[in-house]
Write a protein that holds these residues in place. Structure first.
Motif, PDB file in Angstrom:
ATOM      1  N   MET A 136       0.462  -0.962   0.166  1.00 37.73           N
ATOM      2  CA  MET A 136       0.013   0.098   0.527  1.00 37.73           C
ATOM      3  C   MET A 136       0.686   1.084  -0.214  1.00 37.73           C
ATOM      4  O   MET A 136       2.279   1.661   0.705  1.00 37.73           O
ATOM      5  CB  MET A 136      -0.444   0.411   1.698  1.00 37.73           C
ATOM      6  N   ALA A 137      -0.076   2.346  -0.944  1.00 40.98           N
ATOM      7  CA  ALA A 137       1.252   4.061  -0.123  1.00 40.98           C
ATOM      8  C   ALA A 137       0.465   5.150  -0.413  1.00 40.98           C
ATOM      9  O   ALA A 137      -1.053   4.351  -1.211  1.00 40.98           O
ATOM     10  CB  ALA A 137       1.837   3.302  -1.849  1.00 40.98           C
TER      11      ALA A 137
ATOM     12  N   GLY B 146       5.019   7.920   0.197  1.00 43.65           N
ATOM     13  CA  GLY B 146       5.393   6.532   1.057  1.00 43.65           C
ATOM     14  C   GLY B 146       4.464   5.490   0.396  1.00 43.65           C
ATOM     15  O   GLY B 146       3.592   5.258   0.257  1.00 43.65           O
ATOM     16  N   ALA B 147       5.145   3.838   1.324  1.00 48.71           N
ATOM     17  CA  ALA B 147       4.875   2.929   1.135  1.00 48.71           C
ATOM     18  C   ALA B 147       4.608   1.551   2.221  1.00 48.71           C
ATOM     19  O   ALA B 147       6.262   2.151   3.126  1.00 48.71           O
ATOM     20  CB  ALA B 147       5.077   1.898  -0.379  1.00 48.71           C
TER      21      ALA B 147
ATOM     22  N   TYR C 211       8.897   2.356   2.771  1.00 49.58           N
ATOM     23  CA  TYR C 211       9.914   3.599   1.999  1.00 49.58           C
ATOM     24  C   TYR C 211       9.094   4.685   1.270  1.00 49.58           C
ATOM     25  O   TYR C 211       7.926   4.879   1.513  1.00 49.58           O
ATOM     26  CB  TYR C 211      10.234   2.717   0.410  1.00 49.58           C
ATOM     27  N   TYR C 212      10.375   5.880   2.141  1.00 47.06           N
ATOM     28  CA  TYR C 212       9.214   7.138   1.623  1.00 47.06           C
ATOM     29  C   TYR C 212      10.311   7.809   0.922  1.00 47.06           C
ATOM     30  O   TYR C 212      12.054   8.259   0.310  1.00 47.06           O
ATOM     31  CB  TYR C 212       9.498   8.327   3.190  1.00 47.06           C
ATOM     32  N   ALA C 213       9.708   9.037   0.019  1.00 51.08           N
ATOM     33  CA  ALA C 213      10.328   9.837  -0.586  1.00 51.08           C
ATOM     34  C   ALA C 213      10.629  10.982   0.166  1.00 51.08           C
ATOM     35  O   ALA C 213      10.900  10.952   1.337  1.00 51.08           O
ATOM     36  CB  ALA C 213       9.291  10.629  -0.886  1.00 51.08           C
TER      37      ALA C 213
ATOM     38  N   TRP D 243       9.044  -1.946  -5.952  1.00 51.48           N
ATOM     39  CA  TRP D 243       9.212  -1.237  -4.205  1.00 51.48           C
ATOM     40  C   TRP D 243      10.031  -0.272  -4.511  1.00 51.48           C
ATOM     41  O   TRP D 243      10.773  -0.842  -5.567  1.00 51.48           O
ATOM     42  CB  TRP D 243       9.733  -2.844  -3.629  1.00 51.48           C
ATOM     43  N   MET D 244      10.308   0.598  -4.116  1.00 52.76           N
ATOM     44  CA  MET D 244      11.525   1.967  -4.090  1.00 52.76           C
ATOM     45  C   MET D 244      10.982   2.932  -5.188  1.00 52.76           C
ATOM     46  O   MET D 244       9.577   2.941  -5.562  1.00 52.76           O
ATOM     47  CB  MET D 244      13.453   1.288  -3.423  1.00 52.76           C
TER      48      MET D 244
END
Length: 122
Positions: free
Chosen positions: A34-35, A49-50, A59-61, A102-103
């Motif tokens: 999910m993001a 982010g996700a 994982y984030y901006a 991802w990423m």
């Protein structure tokens, strides 16, 4: 049709905090990456982010890293976005979405909900 419903937005002063929530009726929510994305007026949607299906990884901006935290409660089909040290440039409508990859390969899958408005005053 699976619905994603975002809530928790509002008006906050710079430096303040908000906690957004994303809920869904999808029974297999626990299987989905999910993001969070956001869209500011006049701008394209932006990745925030996700989180992996289990919640073990996030994982984030870069622009929100160390200020925002994503978590999830699979038992209640809910994902959260904890936002701290908010800045006026964080003002946007925030949407949650299923995601793939991802990423740097993260992409939104399916339609977004109506979103929740976050407004940060200076």
């Amino acid at each position: 049709q699976v619905q994603l419903v975002e809530s928790g937005g509002g008006l906050v002063q710079a430096g303040g905090s908000l906690r957004l929530r994303c809920t869904t009726s999808k029974r297999t929510f626990y299987m989905d990456t999910m993001a969070w994305f956001r869209r500011a007026p006049g701008k394209e949607g932006e990745f925030v982010g996700a989180i992996t299906p289990s919640g073990a990884s996030t994982y984030y901006a870069d622009i929100v890293k160390d200020r925002f935290t994503i978590s999830r409660d699979n038992a209640n089909n809910t994902m959260y976005l904890e936002m701290n040290s908010l800045k006026p440039e964080d003002t946007a409508v925030y949407h949650c979405s299923r995601a793939t990859g991802w990423m740097n390969q993260i992409r939104s899958v399916g339609s977004w909900g109506q979103g929740t408005q976050v407004t940060v005053s200076s």
